[in-house]
Design an enzyme around this catalytic site. Structure first.
Site, mmCIF file in Angstrom:
data_model
loop_
_atom_site.group_PDB
_atom_site.id
_atom_site.type_symbol
_atom_site.label_atom_id
_atom_site.label_comp_id
_atom_site.label_asym_id
_atom_site.label_seq_id
_atom_site.Cartn_x
_atom_site.Cartn_y
_atom_site.Cartn_z
ATOM 1 N N LYS A 8 0.856 -1.183 0.000
ATOM 2 C CA LYS A 8 0.000 0.000 0.000
ATOM 3 C C LYS A 8 0.890 1.229 0.000
ATOM 4 C CE LYS A 8 -3.364 2.608 2.729
ATOM 5 N NZ LYS A 8 -4.082 3.085 1.540
ATOM 6 N N SER A 188 6.797 5.759 -0.898
ATOM 7 C CA SER A 188 8.099 5.081 -0.992
ATOM 8 C C SER A 188 8.674 4.687 0.357
ATOM 9 C CB SER A 188 9.111 5.958 -1.760
ATOM 10 O OG SER A 188 8.617 6.265 -3.049
ATOM 11 N N ARG A 189 7.800 4.537 1.343
ATOM 12 C CA ARG A 189 8.201 4.158 2.700
ATOM 13 C C ARG A 189 9.093 5.190 3.380
ATOM 14 N NH1 ARG A 189 4.432 1.423 1.719
ATOM 15 N NH2 ARG A 189 4.197 -0.814 2.077
ATOM 16 N N LEU A 190 9.119 6.413 2.871
ATOM 17 C CA LEU A 190 9.872 7.501 3.504
ATOM 18 C C LEU A 190 8.936 8.235 4.459
ATOM 19 C CD1 LEU A 190 11.955 8.772 0.451
ATOM 20 C CD2 LEU A 190 12.686 7.268 2.332
#
Length: 211
Positions: A8, A188-190
């Protein structure tokens, strides 16, 4: 579908250290209100983690019932969580609201609320829940569902004859936070992570953490 294919992308909001409150409880209330407005499922549900005597952590979902100087929840004092908190009165709480892509992690010290506070909440509960507090020897092994149903009938019959009262083994705890981390999902999981930690002076130190 393979588990590693489940993904997600978080895109709804951002979190900047310059925009948060200097008081983490005020910041929590703000996020909680947004979660309520977003109709988050079981918005006051939180994972309470305690440490067992065997050194393993135990987590379970409980409900936040009050937010004052700390985070208040209620349970059976003789349950596993109650025994673990007696032995080690430190715990963590985790809230996750996927509807707004946010998580809050809280660490702190736990103490029992006053008997008056426990009474006030107990008598605000539905009658069935009051009965349930009497019949459940929480965390202990039972023979089956029938045992609970028999206890329920006995307890209901008892309180048809005498006024309801709160069982002495049931009441509230208050977690006083020492550390609170606010997590906002980002692409982007940042992710954005803002952490509050109490200092010896009593003031909160605020920092941004790497995702």
């Amino acid at each position: 579908m393979k588990l590693f294919e489940i993904r997600k992308e978080y895109t709804l909001k951002s979190l900047d250290i310059n925009d948060v409150s200097t008081d983490p409880l005020r910041q929590f209330k703000s996020w909680f209100e947004e979660a309520v407005d977003a109709e988050a499922l079981e918005v006051n549900a939180m994972c309470l983690s305690t440490l067992g005597k065997d050194g393993f952590p135990n987590g379970r979902i409980v409900l936040l019932k009050e937010l004052d100087s700390g985070f208040v929840f209620f349970t059976n004092y003789e349950s596993d969580k109650g025994k673990e908190l007696d032995a080690n009165p430190k715990a963590s709480l985790t809230f996750f609201w996927p509807e707004i892509e946010r998580q809050i992690r809280i660490q702190g010290e736990v103490s029992k609320v006053s008997e008056a506070e426990s009474d006030e909440y107990f008598f605000s509960r539905p009658y069935g829940s009051q009965i349930g507090a009497w019949i459940s020897a929480q965390s202990r092994e039972i023979s089956g569902r029938q045992e609970l149903e028999e206890r329920q009938k006995e307890t209901e019959n008892r309180f048809q004859k005498v006024p309801m009262e709160r069982p002495g083994h049931w009441g509230g705890y208050r977690l006083q936070a020492r550390r609170i981390e606010f997590w906002q999902g980002r692409p982007s999981r940042l992710h954005d992570r803002i952490c509050y930690e109490i200092q010896d002076s009593g003031e909160w130190r605020i920092s941004r953490l790497s995702p």
